[in-house]
Design an enzyme around this catalytic site. Structure first.
Site, PDB file in Angstrom:
ATOM      1  N   GLU A 219       0.795  -1.225   0.000  1.00 19.38           N
ATOM      2  CA  GLU A 219       0.000   0.000   0.000  1.00 19.38           C
ATOM      3  C   GLU A 219       0.836   1.287   0.000  1.00 19.38           C
ATOM      4  O   GLU A 219       0.778   2.090   0.942  1.00 19.38           O
ATOM      5  CB  GLU A 219      -0.971  -0.003   1.183  1.00 19.38           C
ATOM      6  CG  GLU A 219      -2.052  -1.074   1.051  1.00 19.38           C
ATOM      7  CD  GLU A 219      -3.209  -0.888   2.027  1.00 19.38           C
ATOM      8  OE1 GLU A 219      -3.169   0.040   2.862  1.00 19.38           O
ATOM      9  OE2 GLU A 219      -4.166  -1.684   1.944  1.00 19.38           O
ATOM     10  N   GLU A 321      -5.931  -8.398   0.428  1.00 16.44           N
ATOM     11  CA  GLU A 321      -6.610  -7.907   1.633  1.00 16.44           C
ATOM     12  C   GLU A 321      -8.069  -7.636   1.302  1.00 16.44           C
ATOM     13  O   GLU A 321      -8.366  -6.987   0.285  1.00 16.44           O
ATOM     14  CB  GLU A 321      -5.961  -6.628   2.177  1.00 16.44           C
ATOM     15  CG  GLU A 321      -4.590  -6.818   2.787  1.00 16.44           C
ATOM     16  CD  GLU A 321      -4.101  -5.562   3.505  1.00 16.44           C
ATOM     17  OE1 GLU A 321      -4.948  -4.721   3.889  1.00 16.44           O
ATOM     18  OE2 GLU A 321      -2.875  -5.413   3.664  1.00 16.44           O
TER      19      GLU A 321
END
Length: 399
Positions: A219, A321
């Protein structure tokens, strides 16, 4: 010795492992056209959130036990406790948060993969005098990898906390950084050294034999100058340095690791833009409807959105995720209460699996939490009857 060769020595687990591990030449094969709930070739896994990078929101009780209650991140807690006291406290956490029984339970539930978020500070030589992180985590990482390898689980090693922090204000980077400091030549170099170190461990430490994929950063910031710098400078060097390390170790090319970046849909641009070699590349997609304001927060909308989701901006794609969490402003309402809406959450789980297995598969966030809310905890969702113990029992809610 590469992962496929090493797994062959686990004769009692060979049938489990070879059913879903990367096939010929370690390329991830598609099973398009088959029944998604009858194939075992898809990645079906869980994240080990808060094992090696503590996110206080996931486990406030455990965070308080560490004497970190009023601290925002591991960096802050270590700074407050002092190095020696922090090392002792975190060792107790590493020893107990994920156990061998947890690994066995994952396997019994039909899972075949774990994704392990780790910080660059696990390679302690990279930490400078201005930085404060717990020491001693490597032996616990080896132990968990050993349990997972013995059980036949595939392992994705995720550089979740990068040098300087790749995003601001997030404990998942290990520090509550005011500004992202990762996007510099110096910190790129530290991350590259971490990748080389990790690759050497994978090929030399028996417990880590089932690590088949390394994610180069989790991320990062989304599209701006820093993201462009990362794509142009860090990504190509990451691929080059990982492959050079494998060549130096005389690893057969068929046994190379997969190298994973965030996919284009994450918002950091096309990860392949400056890459010349896409051999054994893989891509990580994070899909949380909780934060997607373009989707109406209703049961019907969530089911239809998940059923129609196309997570294919890069391939092979893994939804690394996702969860059953919903927006903050509705999560406590009667329409979304976990205890009285188990039928909806079970259907939504199946809808997400349906879509993510159109790609290479999925890794749920996370295995374990202290939230009294199964929407973030795979094992609690199983206990609640929302996720079946036998994933082959999933019904397709999208047909």
């Amino acid at each position: 010795m590469g992962i496929i060769t090493k797994l062959a020595t686990l004769t009692t687990l060979t049938s489990l492992a070879t059913a879903w591990l990367p096939k010929e030449n370690k390329s991830i094969n598609s099973t398009t056209g088959t029944n998604l709930f009858e194939t075992s070739s898809k990645i079906r896994g869980v994240n080990l959130g808060t094992q090696f990078i503590f996110e206080p929101w996931i486990a406030q009780t455990a965070w308080s036990t560490l004497s970190c209650k009023n601290q925002a991140s591991e960096f802050d807690c270590v700074s407050s406790l002092g190095q020696d006291a922090a090392d002792t406290a975190f060792a107790k956490h590493w020893d107990s948060w994920t156990t061998e029984d947890d690994i066995a339970k994952m396997v019994s539930y039909g899972l075949n993969t774990i994704r392990i978020p780790v910080g660059y500070w696990m390679y302690e030589e990279l930490v400078d005098k201005s930085e404060h992180f717990p020491r001693g985590g490597l032996e616990y990482l080896k132990r968990i990898c050993g349990w997972a390898s013995d059980a036949g689980l595939y392992i994705i090693m995720d550089l979740h906390g990068a040098p300087g922090a790749q995003t601001p204000g997030n404990a998942f980077t290990g520090q509550n950084a005011e500004k992202p400091g990762f996007y510099t030549g110096e910190n790129y170099e530290r991350a590259l050294r971490w990748l080389e170190w990790m690759v050497k461990l994978v090929y030399s430490v028996d417990e880590m034999r089932n690590v088949g994929m390394v994610e180069v950063v989790n991320e990062p910031v989304q599209e701006d100058g820093m993201a462009s710098s990362m794509r142009e400078k860090y990504y190509p060097q990451a691929v080059e340095r990982i492959r050079a390390t494998e060549k130096k170790l005389n690893i057969n090319k068929n046994d190379y690791l997969h190298i994973q970046t965030m996919d284009q849909s994450w918002g950091s641009g096309d990860p392949n833009e400056f890459l010349d070699d896409l051999t054994y590349m893989a891509y990580d997609d994070h899909r949380y409807l909780k934060w997607d304001t373009s989707v109406e927060a209703s049961h019907d909308s969530y089911i239809s959105t998940s059923c129609g989701d196309k997570r294919d901006s890069n391939s092979p794609n893994i939804v690394g995720e996702w969860s059953l969490a919903v927006p903050d402003d509705v999560e406590g309402s009667s329409d979304w209460d976990p205890s009285s809406n188990t039928e909806f959450y079970a259907k939504w789980f199946a809808a997400q699996v349906h879509s993510y297995e159109k790609q290479q598969g999925w890794v749920f966030w996370t295995w374990k939490a202290q939230l009294d809310d199964y929407r973030w905890s795979y094992q609690d969702a199983v206990k609640a009857g929302v996720i079946p113990k036998d994933l082959s029992k999933l019904q397709n809610p999208c047909s």
